[in-house]
Design an enzyme around this catalytic site. Structure first.
Site, PDB file in Angstrom:
ATOM      1  N   GLU A 129       0.851  -1.184   0.000  1.00 35.24           N
ATOM      2  CA  GLU A 129       0.000   0.000   0.000  1.00 35.24           C
ATOM      3  C   GLU A 129       0.895   1.246   0.000  1.00 35.24           C
ATOM      4  O   GLU A 129       1.872   1.265   0.725  1.00 35.24           O
ATOM      5  CB  GLU A 129      -0.903   0.035   1.238  1.00 35.24           C
ATOM      6  CG  GLU A 129      -1.905   1.176   1.163  1.00 35.24           C
ATOM      7  CD  GLU A 129      -2.905   1.201   2.331  1.00 35.24           C
ATOM      8  OE1 GLU A 129      -2.739   0.424   3.292  1.00 35.24           O
ATOM      9  OE2 GLU A 129      -3.823   2.014   2.273  1.00 35.24           O
ATOM     10  N   HIS A 305      -6.754  -2.019  15.101  1.00 32.96           N
ATOM     11  CA  HIS A 305      -6.930  -1.297  13.838  1.00 32.96           C
ATOM     12  C   HIS A 305      -6.722  -2.217  12.639  1.00 32.96           C
ATOM     13  O   HIS A 305      -7.572  -2.296  11.758  1.00 32.96           O
ATOM     14  CB  HIS A 305      -5.951  -0.120  13.797  1.00 32.96           C
ATOM     15  CG  HIS A 305      -6.040   0.717  12.561  1.00 32.96           C
ATOM     16  ND1 HIS A 305      -6.780   1.881  12.492  1.00 32.96           N
ATOM     17  CD2 HIS A 305      -5.486   0.555  11.333  1.00 32.96           C
ATOM     18  CE1 HIS A 305      -6.674   2.394  11.279  1.00 32.96           C
ATOM     19  NE2 HIS A 305      -5.896   1.604  10.546  1.00 32.96           N
ATOM     20  N   GLU A 306      -5.608  -2.915  12.618  1.00 32.39           N
ATOM     21  CA  GLU A 306      -5.316  -3.763  11.452  1.00 32.39           C
ATOM     22  C   GLU A 306      -6.293  -4.931  11.383  1.00 32.39           C
ATOM     23  O   GLU A 306      -6.726  -5.328  10.308  1.00 32.39           O
ATOM     24  CB  GLU A 306      -3.863  -4.267  11.474  1.00 32.39           C
ATOM     25  CG  GLU A 306      -2.801  -3.166  11.607  1.00 32.39           C
ATOM     26  CD  GLU A 306      -2.959  -2.003  10.640  1.00 32.39           C
ATOM     27  OE1 GLU A 306      -3.443  -2.209   9.511  1.00 32.39           O
ATOM     28  OE2 GLU A 306      -2.599  -0.860  11.026  1.00 32.39           O
ATOM     29  N   GLU A 328      -9.930   4.096   6.201  1.00 32.21           N
ATOM     30  CA  GLU A 328      -9.123   4.573   7.328  1.00 32.21           C
ATOM     31  C   GLU A 328      -9.944   5.334   8.367  1.00 32.21           C
ATOM     32  O   GLU A 328      -9.788   5.116   9.562  1.00 32.21           O
ATOM     33  CB  GLU A 328      -7.942   5.407   6.823  1.00 32.21           C
ATOM     34  CG  GLU A 328      -6.920   4.616   5.978  1.00 32.21           C
ATOM     35  CD  GLU A 328      -6.364   3.372   6.675  1.00 32.21           C
ATOM     36  OE1 GLU A 328      -6.530   3.227   7.909  1.00 32.21           O
ATOM     37  OE2 GLU A 328      -5.763   2.528   5.973  1.00 32.21           O
TER      38      GLU A 328
HETATM   39 ZN    ZN Z   1      -5.564   1.737   8.587  1.00 31.14          ZN
END
Ligand code: ZN
Length: 882
Positions: A129, A305-306, A328
């Site tokens: 990414e 988060h991940e 995000e």
């Molecule tokens: Zn993220």
């Protein structure tokens, strides 16, 4: 190498891909310096594309092309064209699917940009990414091209005993000459930015999670052998996150295996590659003696988060990179709520708002200001910003406030149901929220398109005769680059009223029948009136509770009113905020006195307020400790017309000294009360006690008395956890402590084999306000442990100095700016992403006095003349000067 003129990409130019890649079969023959990549691609024309050309253009950068086959036939050089960024095959079949096989070579060891396939110590790993896959092989490197990946890794058994990629391991075997191979298959179609491979000498900690439907998931964390004893917390955090997503969003994990790899060289925090997350070691490794309480909290937050990205990012991904906040913003909101539930909601909210108001508000007011869904970029890596992430999360939070927890859940359920397996837009997300709740969110969408922090002004008027309160509330949004005029935004304002004895006053809007303890006002116009009735006396207004929207709110009020709210507000955020506003006001006044050469006199109201806080008994000690924090220098700077870094520092120091002098007895009492050995305990009680104790130690230390100096030295020497050791070392380094050099040496000796602790050692020295700091920092560049090729190390020295030490970075002779200019020019070639992030300290030049402006601009202009300037650095530097 780049074109003479870096190209701008526009959202309005989006078109669907001309071709789709359905299946990818990758083969890697691994070697640190020459890895051979073979990609077999099943491609067909996209029926939705109206494009006419017969050519196929694949992205690719820094690739050594070996061969191209089309439907089994080798192509000659006339059949295709190579450019620095693409491979164009002049003619491919239009009617039916076809197969392209490409072979190329790459050099992971030479890859210091840490994008694509690179070497981190003895480990090969990838970061794709946003557009890194094109540095691995030629491909349609855009998130709306989703493919099923099969990956075979081949390598020397001793050099690369562990071979990992996305999905499930489906086959493995041995080869001649000590080689072995493993094949991985990911059953879920995904964009190539979620591809990952890892190969090297790694050890593994394993565990298991049983999902709500009873499936057993293998959990594995891969680290270097040396770090095996620092994985327990990350593993527990992962299990907590998996359970939380089931309970709060009804989302279950989909593969049978979830792997996390910790790498020492990483540009960002972590990466959500399908089934194979790659993490910065900073967000995995923790042991009580090496990691602080705040490290523990951040690890759990980033692991969450991940993990949450598996649904918000992977199963449903972005159509294009302008939609980045789709995954995000939503995922940050999810991780914030997760951490709030795991720790303290009040504390987490304050920490998040603090970050938003110091960093994101500055970005939104500066030359790089952009909406959470940007409409143009030169380098997408520059748009992984506080705006896209943090303000993006605030926008999702406002939807949560508007729709309520249940309505929001209905919306997210519909979103997952409608778009599973698709690459979608921010609009699709808002549509799902809208359709599930039968509301009209047309105006709300402006939050995605408009940049800049709205200013909200509240002017209250109480009428005794009618016992009513009139609130006139207006909003304006400042112009930002490319957006001179703004429209009003829908702004939810959570509000409560208090009577003078501290009791709750009724919140009864004129048109509503029932009175409530609290209400949410919906500001939608440029200016609106709200009338509250049935108020027997003039109430004190508590508005923007919980920081219910990302705005700057102004309302005239007295210091007494702020002190009152600090004592009585039942909203934990606003109670803290009242204290912050009171302190800010006093410090900002002192700065003027300092500038005009007047004596700095501290108003007693602030000492009284602190005393009052210190004497209450608090259940949430972490929250208590936040009430003792003065607003940061950076937050104070945000509130000044022309930033005066020295004035801010000395005025704030003066307040700290006064509080320490006048309240030392209580600080010492609290220190002694909570100074216990609770190493290894990470419950909120123990964490809170450490926070309070260390906050008190920080106040006491500015007194520079031999007694306190020996207290901090004793804590430094006896500490068995990093929170206490680091807190003690900070006050030793940041004050005139006779043991300073010895402690720094001892600390280095003790921790020289723990990279993450040495990062703290660098960062602490780089952020010290003491006069020797600049010389220390330049000296540390030559320290054997300093390494420009390691982003964590660069952030800990260069980042900490330029972003966490305003006093010295902004030295009026310009030495701090020159230092940063030199480092950016060095980093530009080594690692453009990190170079561009370091540049952010110079972008705010317009906020300073003329002398500093000129000195900062000089550096930006010098950076602009760098040979082979990267698009990353070019975009930020040129937009800052524009
Ligand atoms: Zn993220």
């Amino acid at each position: 190498m780049r074109d003479a003129n870096p190209q701008t990409v526009y959202l309005k130019d989006y078109t669907v891909p001309e071709y789709l890649i359905h299946e990818v079969d990758l083969k890697f023959n691994l070697d640190d310096e020459c890895t051979q990549v073979t990609a077999k691609l099943k491609i067909s024309r996209n029926p939705e594309s109206s494009h006419q050309s017969e050519a196929l253009t694949l992205h690719g950068e820094k690739l050594e092309l070996i061969s191209v086959l089309l439907n089994g036939e080798a192509l000659s050089k006339d059949d295709y064209q190579q450019t620095p960024t693409a491979l164009i095959i002049h003619q491919v079949p239009q009617k039916q699917a076809f197969e392209v096989i490409i072979e190329n070579h790459i050099n992971p060891k030479a890859n210091t940009a840490l994008e694509g396939l690179y070497l981190s110590k003895s480990m090969l790993c990838t970061q794709c990414e946003a557009e890194g896959f094109r540095k691995i092989t030629y491909f349609l490197d855009r998130p709306d091209v989703m493919s099923r990946f099969t990956t075979t890794l081949i390598g020397d058994k001793s050099r690369y005993p562990v071979l990992l990629s996305n999905g499930n391991k489906i086959a493995q075997g041995e080869l001649l000459e000590n080689d072995h191979w493993v094949t991985w298959e990911d059953p879920f179609a995904k964009p190539c930015y979620l591809f990952a491979l890892v190969a090297g000498q790694l050890d593994c900690v394993a565990d298991r999670f049983t999902t709500m439907s009873g499936r057993n998931i293998d959990l594995q964390i891969f680290v270097e052998n040396h770090d095996l004893d620092k994985c327990a917390h990350a593993m527990q955090a992962l299990k907590n996150a998996m359970l939380w997503d089931e309970q709060v969003y009804g989302r279950e994990y989909d593969l049978d295996l979830y792997m996390i790899v910790a790498v020492g060289h990483f540009n960002m925090g972590a990466m959500e590659n399908k089934g194979l997350n790659v993490f910065n070691t900073k967000f995995v490794l923790a042991r009580p003696d090496t990691a602080t309480d705040s490290d523990y909290e951040h690890i759990e937050g980033v692991i969450g988060h991940e993990y949450f990205h598996n649904w918000t990012g992977n199963r449903i991904t972005c159509r294009d990179w302008f939609q980045l906040s789709l995954k995000e913003g939503f995922t940050v909101f999810r991780d914030q709520e997760f951490t709030g539930d795991r720790t303290s909601k009040a504390v987490k909210r304050i920490e998040d708002v603090n970050m938003l108001r110091t960093r994101q508000f500055a970005e939104d007011a500066g030359p790089m200001a952009h909406p959470i869904r940007p409409d143009a970029y030169i380098e997408i890596n520059n748009f992984y910003t506080l705006t896209v992430y943090e303000k993006g999360a605030e926008v999702v939070r406002m939807l949560h406030t508007l729709l309520g927890a249940e309505g929001f859940r209905k919306g997210s359920d519909l979103y997952f149901q409608r778009h599973d397996g698709q690459a979608v837009t921010c609009d699709d997300f808002v549509n799902a929220m809208q359709d599930a709740n039968g509301v009209d969110l047309t105006e709300f969408r402006r939050w995605y398109a408009q940049a800049g922090t709205p200013l909200v002004n509240v002017s209250p008027q109480y009428d005794e005769a009618s016992q009513t309160l009139h609130l006139t509330i207006s909003q304006t949004s400042p112009p930002t680059p490319g957006q001179p005029v703004k429209e009003p935004l829908p702004i939810p304002l959570r509000l409560g009223l208090l009577y003078s004895d501290g009791s709750i006053a009724p919140c009864q809007l004129k048109e509503q029948s029932a009175s409530k303890n609290e209400t949410v006002l919906q500001l939608t116009e440029k200016e609106q009136q709200f009338i509250f009735t049935g108020l027997k006396e003039k109430p004190v207004i508590s508005i923007l509770r919980g920081f219910s929207s990302p705005v700057k709110l102004t309302m005239e009020r007295s210091q007494d009113e702020l002190a009152f709210l600090l004592r009585h507000d039942c909203d934990t955020f606003n109670r803290w905020e009242a204290g912050q506003q009171l302190s800010s006001r006093i410090i900002l006044n002192l700065i003027e006195d300092w500038r005009d050469g007047r004596e700095l006199k501290i108003e007693p109201v602030i000492v009284d307020a602190f005393q009052q806080v210190l004497e209450q008994s608090w259940e949430d000690l972490s929250y208590f400790s936040l009430l003792l924090n003065l607003p940061s220098e950076i937050y104070l700077a945000e509130q000044m017309q022309v930033i005066d870094p020295e004035g801010i520092h000395y005025a704030r120091e003066k307040v700290i000294l006064t509080l320490a002098e006048q309240l030392q007895k209580r600080f010492l009492e609290l220190y002694q009360l909570y100074h216990k050995d609770e190493s290894g305990q990470f419950d909120s009680g123990a964490i809170g006690r450490r926070r309070i104790k260390n906050a008190c130690l920080a106040y006491l230390s500015v007194l520079n008395t031999p007694e306190i100096q020996s207290l901090s030295l004793a804590q430094f020497k006896s500490a068995k956890n990093m929170t206490d050791q680091m807190a003690a070392l900070s006050v030793i380094v940041n004050n005139e402590h006779p043991g300073k050099l010895q402690c720094l040496t001892d600390f280095y000796q003790q921790w020289q084999n723990e990279a993450l602790v040495i990062d703290k050692w660098f960062a602490l020295q780089a952020s010290s306000p003491m006069p020797e700091t600049f010389d220390t920092v330049t000296g540390l560049l030559d320290h054997p442990a300093f390494d420009m090729k390691n982003p964590n190390r660069v952030r800990s020295l260069v980042g900490a100095f330029s972003q966490a030490n305003p006093l010295h970075f902004h030295a009026s002779n310009g030495q701090g700016y020159r230092f940063l200019g030199d480092r950016i020019i060095e980093l530009n070639t080594l690692n453009p992403q990190v170079a561009s992030r370091m540049l952010s300290a110079l972008t705010q030049w317009r906020r300073f006095d003329e002398t500093r402006q000129q000195l900062m601009k000089d550096q930006l202009e010098r950076i602009m003349t760098t040979d082979a300037i990267s698009p990353d650095v070019y975009e930020v530097a040129s937009k800052s000067l524009a």
